[in-house]
Write a protein that holds these residues in place. Structure first.
Motif, PDB file in Angstrom:
ATOM      1  N   GLU A   1      46.761  50.954  27.006  1.00 37.61           N
ATOM      2  CA  GLU A   1      46.639  52.341  27.528  1.00 37.61           C
ATOM      3  C   GLU A   1      46.522  52.677  29.168  1.00 37.61           C
ATOM      4  OE1 GLU A   1      42.661  53.920  26.082  1.00 37.61           O
ATOM      5  OE2 GLU A   1      43.525  55.936  26.161  1.00 37.61           O
ATOM      6  N   ILE A   2      47.141  53.453  29.458  1.00 36.34           N
ATOM      7  CA  ILE A   2      47.042  53.893  30.854  1.00 36.34           C
ATOM      8  C   ILE A   2      46.111  55.157  30.828  1.00 36.34           C
ATOM      9  CG2 ILE A   2      48.182  54.619  32.932  1.00 36.34           C
ATOM     10  CD1 ILE A   2      49.069  51.945  31.738  1.00 36.34           C
ATOM     11  N   LEU A   3      44.747  54.996  31.530  1.00 36.56           N
ATOM     12  CA  LEU A   3      43.907  56.036  31.723  1.00 36.56           C
ATOM     13  C   LEU A   3      43.953  56.720  32.861  1.00 36.56           C
ATOM     14  CD1 LEU A   3      40.561  53.500  30.775  1.00 36.56           C
ATOM     15  CD2 LEU A   3      41.978  54.856  29.279  1.00 36.56           C
ATOM     16  N   ASP A   4      43.589  58.032  32.859  1.00 35.98           N
ATOM     17  CA  ASP A   4      43.605  58.742  33.893  1.00 35.98           C
ATOM     18  C   ASP A   4      42.346  58.418  34.656  1.00 35.98           C
ATOM     19  OD1 ASP A   4      44.377  61.899  32.135  1.00 35.98           O
ATOM     20  OD2 ASP A   4      45.462  60.345  33.217  1.00 35.98           O
ATOM     21  N   TYR A   5      42.278  58.805  35.885  1.00 38.69           N
ATOM     22  CA  TYR A   5      41.064  58.503  36.924  1.00 38.69           C
ATOM     23  C   TYR A   5      39.706  58.760  36.360  1.00 38.69           C
ATOM     24  CZ  TYR A   5      37.994  58.976  40.926  1.00 38.69           C
ATOM     25  OH  TYR A   5      37.105  58.992  41.771  1.00 38.69           O
ATOM     26  N   ALA A   6      38.992  57.728  36.266  1.00 35.05           N
ATOM     27  CA  ALA A   6      37.537  57.830  35.927  1.00 35.05           C
ATOM     28  C   ALA A   6      37.215  58.262  34.378  1.00 35.05           C
ATOM     29  CB  ALA A   6      36.550  58.804  36.683  1.00 35.05           C
TER      30      ALA A   6
ATOM     31  N   LEU B   1      38.636  37.172  27.095  1.00 35.68           N
ATOM     32  CA  LEU B   1      37.796  38.137  26.698  1.00 35.68           C
ATOM     33  C   LEU B   1      38.706  39.173  25.818  1.00 35.68           C
ATOM     34  CD1 LEU B   1      36.069  39.444  29.850  1.00 35.68           C
ATOM     35  CD2 LEU B   1      35.195  39.525  27.442  1.00 35.68           C
ATOM     36  N   ILE B   2      39.907  39.301  25.838  1.00 35.38           N
ATOM     37  CA  ILE B   2      40.770  40.266  24.987  1.00 35.38           C
ATOM     38  C   ILE B   2      40.969  39.441  23.779  1.00 35.38           C
ATOM     39  CG2 ILE B   2      43.018  41.143  24.727  1.00 35.38           C
ATOM     40  CD1 ILE B   2      42.813  41.808  27.782  1.00 35.38           C
ATOM     41  N   ASP B   3      41.060  38.266  23.859  1.00 36.83           N
ATOM     42  CA  ASP B   3      41.212  37.469  22.426  1.00 36.83           C
ATOM     43  C   ASP B   3      40.031  37.535  21.735  1.00 36.83           C
ATOM     44  OD1 ASP B   3      43.512  34.907  23.767  1.00 36.83           O
ATOM     45  OD2 ASP B   3      43.968  37.135  23.279  1.00 36.83           O
ATOM     46  N   LEU B   4      38.948  37.622  22.543  1.00 38.11           N
ATOM     47  CA  LEU B   4      37.643  37.838  21.497  1.00 38.11           C
ATOM     48  C   LEU B   4      37.155  39.192  21.402  1.00 38.11           C
ATOM     49  CD1 LEU B   4      35.623  35.260  23.767  1.00 38.11           C
ATOM     50  CD2 LEU B   4      36.246  34.708  21.472  1.00 38.11           C
ATOM     51  N   GLY B   5      38.151  39.948  21.508  1.00 40.96           N
ATOM     52  CA  GLY B   5      37.910  41.625  20.873  1.00 40.96           C
ATOM     53  C   GLY B   5      37.227  42.251  22.111  1.00 40.96           C
ATOM     54  N   GLY B   6      37.282  41.944  23.287  1.00 41.45           N
ATOM     55  CA  GLY B   6      36.528  42.671  24.443  1.00 41.45           C
ATOM     56  C   GLY B   6      37.544  43.649  25.089  1.00 41.45           C
ATOM     57  N   THR B   7      37.343  44.348  26.113  1.00 37.90           N
ATOM     58  CA  THR B   7      38.322  45.211  26.809  1.00 37.90           C
ATOM     59  C   THR B   7      38.098  44.732  28.163  1.00 37.90           C
ATOM     60  OG1 THR B   7      37.823  47.069  25.195  1.00 37.90           O
ATOM     61  CG2 THR B   7      38.869  47.714  27.192  1.00 37.90           C
ATOM     62  N   VAL B   8      39.427  44.810  28.833  1.00 36.58           N
ATOM     63  CA  VAL B   8      39.438  44.543  30.332  1.00 36.58           C
ATOM     64  C   VAL B   8      40.316  45.653  30.994  1.00 36.58           C
ATOM     65  CG1 VAL B   8      40.352  42.992  32.237  1.00 36.58           C
ATOM     66  CG2 VAL B   8      39.272  42.169  30.305  1.00 36.58           C
ATOM     67  N   MET B   9      39.584  46.185  32.134  1.00 33.10           N
ATOM     68  CA  MET B   9      40.213  47.220  32.877  1.00 33.10           C
ATOM     69  C   MET B   9      40.495  47.049  34.228  1.00 33.10           C
ATOM     70  SD  MET B   9      38.553  51.093  33.682  1.00 33.10           S
ATOM     71  CE  MET B   9      37.755  51.372  31.671  1.00 33.10           C
ATOM     72  N   PHE B  10      41.934  47.362  34.694  1.00 35.93           N
ATOM     73  CA  PHE B  10      41.994  47.152  36.141  1.00 35.93           C
ATOM     74  C   PHE B  10      42.492  48.213  36.457  1.00 35.93           C
ATOM     75  CE2 PHE B  10      46.522  45.905  36.641  1.00 35.93           C
ATOM     76  CZ  PHE B  10      47.096  45.805  35.518  1.00 35.93           C
ATOM     77  N   SER B  11      42.674  48.796  37.740  1.00 38.77           N
ATOM     78  CA  SER B  11      42.951  49.881  38.205  1.00 38.77           C
ATOM     79  C   SER B  11      43.678  49.695  39.692  1.00 38.77           C
ATOM     80  CB  SER B  11      41.827  50.731  38.626  1.00 38.77           C
ATOM     81  OG  SER B  11      40.734  50.127  39.452  1.00 38.77           O
ATOM     82  N   GLU B  12      43.767  50.448  40.799  1.00 40.28           N
ATOM     83  CA  GLU B  12      44.460  50.306  41.992  1.00 40.28           C
ATOM     84  C   GLU B  12      45.741  50.272  41.907  1.00 40.28           C
ATOM     85  OE1 GLU B  12      41.868  47.200  44.399  1.00 40.28           O
ATOM     86  OE2 GLU B  12      41.781  46.471  42.501  1.00 40.28           O
TER      87      GLU B  12
ATOM     88  N   GLY C   1      41.281  45.608  24.220  1.00 45.03           N
ATOM     89  CA  GLY C   1      42.391  45.052  24.970  1.00 45.03           C
ATOM     90  C   GLY C   1      42.483  45.219  26.351  1.00 45.03           C
ATOM     91  N   LEU C   2      43.789  45.189  27.111  1.00 47.38           N
ATOM     92  CA  LEU C   2      43.777  45.408  28.568  1.00 47.38           C
ATOM     93  C   LEU C   2      44.389  46.881  28.757  1.00 47.38           C
ATOM     94  CD1 LEU C   2      44.035  44.125  31.264  1.00 47.38           C
ATOM     95  CD2 LEU C   2      46.402  43.661  30.533  1.00 47.38           C
ATOM     96  N   VAL C   3      43.584  47.576  29.679  1.00 52.13           N
ATOM     97  CA  VAL C   3      43.945  48.839  29.855  1.00 52.13           C
ATOM     98  C   VAL C   3      43.951  49.130  31.408  1.00 52.13           C
ATOM     99  CG1 VAL C   3      42.842  49.739  27.768  1.00 52.13           C
ATOM    100  CG2 VAL C   3      41.538  49.780  30.071  1.00 52.13           C
ATOM    101  N   ILE C   4      44.724  50.018  31.913  1.00 53.89           N
ATOM    102  CA  ILE C   4      44.906  50.095  33.327  1.00 53.89           C
ATOM    103  C   ILE C   4      44.515  51.725  33.622  1.00 53.89           C
ATOM    104  CG2 ILE C   4      46.557  50.389  35.267  1.00 53.89           C
ATOM    105  CD1 ILE C   4      48.495  48.604  33.944  1.00 53.89           C
ATOM    106  N   MET C   5      43.640  51.797  34.943  1.00 56.66           N
ATOM    107  CA  MET C   5      43.156  53.152  35.113  1.00 56.66           C
ATOM    108  C   MET C   5      43.737  53.516  36.282  1.00 56.66           C
ATOM    109  SD  MET C   5      39.327  54.387  36.363  1.00 56.66           S
ATOM    110  CE  MET C   5      38.667  54.640  34.578  1.00 56.66           C
TER     111      MET C   5
ATOM    112  N   ALA D   1      52.290  48.127  25.530  1.00 56.47           N
ATOM    113  CA  ALA D   1      52.413  47.984  23.942  1.00 56.47           C
ATOM    114  C   ALA D   1      53.184  49.206  23.263  1.00 56.47           C
ATOM    115  CB  ALA D   1      50.712  48.216  23.589  1.00 56.47           C
ATOM    116  N   SER D   2      53.676  50.167  24.097  1.00 61.27           N
ATOM    117  CA  SER D   2      54.523  51.069  23.614  1.00 61.27           C
ATOM    118  C   SER D   2      55.279  51.781  24.772  1.00 61.27           C
ATOM    119  CB  SER D   2      53.622  52.263  23.049  1.00 61.27           C
ATOM    120  OG  SER D   2      52.852  52.995  24.020  1.00 61.27           O
ATOM    121  N   PRO D   3      56.533  52.265  24.289  1.00 60.13           N
ATOM    122  CA  PRO D   3      57.321  52.791  25.257  1.00 60.13           C
ATOM    123  C   PRO D   3      56.641  54.092  25.974  1.00 60.13           C
ATOM    124  CG  PRO D   3      58.386  52.887  23.122  1.00 60.13           C
ATOM    125  CD  PRO D   3      57.047  52.515  23.184  1.00 60.13           C
ATOM    126  N   GLU D   4      55.574  54.708  25.521  1.00 62.70           N
ATOM    127  CA  GLU D   4      54.691  55.663  26.173  1.00 62.70           C
ATOM    128  C   GLU D   4      53.795  55.153  27.358  1.00 62.70           C
ATOM    129  OE1 GLU D   4      52.133  59.087  24.452  1.00 62.70           O
ATOM    130  OE2 GLU D   4      51.448  56.966  23.972  1.00 62.70           O
TER     131      GLU D   4
END
Lengths: 388, 95
Positions: free
Chosen positions: A262-267, A174-185, A274-278, A201-204
């Motif tokens: 990216e690391i997302l705040d809750y909600a 999905l990510i290679d096709l340009g989509g976004t995947v989100m996991f959390s927990e 790409g791949l993000v974590i909430m 993707a970055s030190p941050e």
């Protein structure tokens, strides 16, 4: 790769066309439920909060509710409030409007003069919203418009061995096709943080991964609780998982191998591809609710022990690699990957097929949780402390 | 005779395997390690999807699965025995 979705007036693309009856506060729950029950094409949800809460909790309530209304699977919302609650409908409207200009109607039970009057008027308003929604047509969009949430619940050893690696393959595709995947927990990252940090993707982003894990652990220690008293669960242990670290190492496979953007705040939602974590607790109903509030149009949920939950707004696709579980809970589980565990099929082969099924579900194919209609639509919100 | 694989070694450096069927005491756990098929005798009953030690593990020694640290032995664990929360626990964290 393409899918058929609904373009909303705010520009986002949905895979469902819901009319949402949204309670600002628990006092309005029953009114919303009865309105929705009278209209098969409306959905509602149970909101335990909206009053008797400190500022921090009120902001969480507002963030989740407005995120759900703003989710692209929702055509429009009828919001029902009581009138005196902390989570005032007027402020909720402002917050929703800051996220979307989709149809939004409001009724207050105290103003309408009781629940019967509100239900009566609410059904008429929702009926009109549903008729408007029914004129929407699906159009063809690129798969890069999909944000898919991935979740694991009722994990056992098969989750880490097969189910999560298959979904990890889907995530990569999905990510290679340009989509976004989100996991959390976040609690189910403990023991595996270093592996995720390597892919930041970055030190941050790398620092934030350690930060969100440490914050959850120290928060619980601070209130005199031990995270490990709740993780792993009895079901996890019966299924062969002995420590949270072992569970987490299995869980993170569902995020595939691509860099973490990216690391997302809750909600919170994301603009990133790409791949993000909430950052959320590991409690599945809560984590799924948060990801849908963050904009996920679809959730893939791996389970070892079996789980029936869905979501009022987003399709939740259940998958397992445990053949016994699939047979026992076949009315709740969509896909069976046990052939991979048996060595008959490969992760890549099955992963490719799952992506095609995801597209079918995005196009409108119902998941088993959805087929039950207005059921299996649990929602849970995080809290920072007790009610007041 | 074609002997079936009934356990999985995820990473070459792991000291535990996962049984993919329940195994009786005295039966043989059979798993693949790179190109080789390895057999070990199981010394206790292993529930389906639970772990078996493939070597002796001393108390406080690290336990590896996925090539990563999943815990520490809290008792001596002998080769072929059941590995679970009665004899392993989370590794001690420094923070």
């Amino acid at each position: 790769m393409k899918f058929h979705g609904y373009k909303r007036i705010d520009g986002k693309i949905g895979v469902r066309n819901h009319t949402l009856i949204l309670p600002t506060v628990a006092c309005a729950n029953e009114t919303c439920r009865i309105i929705a029950e009278n209209l098969p094409e409306a959905v509602s949800l149970v909101n335990q909060n909206g009053c008797g809460e400190v500022e921090g909790n009120r902001q969480i309530t507002q963030k989740v509710l407005s995120g759900l209304a703003a989710n692209p699977n929702v055509f429009g919302t009828l919001m029902i409030g009581l009138g005196c609650e902390l989570n005032q409908a007027e402020e909720m409207s402002r917050i929703i409007r800051s996220k979307t200009n989709k149809p939004l109607e409001v009724l207050l039970i105290q103003e309408e003069g009781g629940t019967l009057n509100t239900i009566n008027k609410g059904i008429r308003i929702a009926q009109d919203l549903i008729r408007q929604a029914s004129s929407c047509q699906r159009e063809l969009f690129d798969i890069s418009h999909l944000t898919v949430g991935v979740e694991c619940g009722g994990s056992d050893s098969t989750s880490g061995l097969v189910a999560n690696p298959v979904i990890g393959r889907v995530s990569d595709l999905l990510i290679d096709l340009g989509g976004t995947v989100m996991f959390s927990e976040t609690t189910e990252i403990i023991g595996a943080e270093h592996l995720l940090a390597q892919r930041a993707a970055s030190p941050e982003v790398s620092n934030k991964i350690f930060e969100i894990v440490n914050r959850r652990e120290s928060y619980l220690r601070g209130v005199g609780e031990d995270l490990r008293s709740g993780q792993p669960s009895p079901g996890n242990k019966a299924g062969g998982l002995s420590t949270i670290e072992e569970k987490s190492l299995g869980c993170i496979h569902k995020g595939g191998t691509r860099p973490i953007m990216e690391i997302l705040d809750y909600a919170s939602d994301t603009k990133k591809k790409g791949l993000v974590i909430m950052d959320t607790p590991g409690y599945d109903v809560l984590s799924v609710t948060a990801k849908v509030a963050g904009g996920c149009q679809l959730i893939i949920f791996t389970t070892g022990r079996g789980n029936p939950i869905g979501n009022p707004i987003a399709p939740v696709v259940k998958v397992t690699a445990n053949k016994d579980t699939f047979k026992k809970m076949e009315d709740n589980i969509d896909l069976d990957f046990s052939e991979v565990l048996e060595g008959v099929r490969s992760i890549d082969e099955v992963g490719n097929e799952v992506l095609e099924e995801i597209v079918r579900i995005a196009n409108g194919k119902r998941t088993k949780a959805e087929v039950y209609g207005f059921g299996f639509t649990e929602t849970v919100m995080s809290r920072i402390c007790d009610y007041v | 005779m074609d002997k079936k694989i009934n356990a999985i070694l995820i990473h070459h450096n792991d000291n535990v395997i996962t049984a993919i069927e329940s195994l009786q005491t005295g039966s043989v756990a059979r798993y693949q390690d790179d190109q080789e098929i390895v057999e070990i005798v199981v010394t206790e009953e292993i529930p389906k999807f639970h772990k078996i030690a493939v070597v002796d593990i001393q108390e406080s020694e690290s336990v590896y699965k996925y090539g990563q640290l999943i815990g520490e032995a809290i008792k001596t664990i002998s080769k072929g025995s059941h590995v679970h929360d009665h004899n392993i626990a989370s590794p001690k964290r420094t923070s």
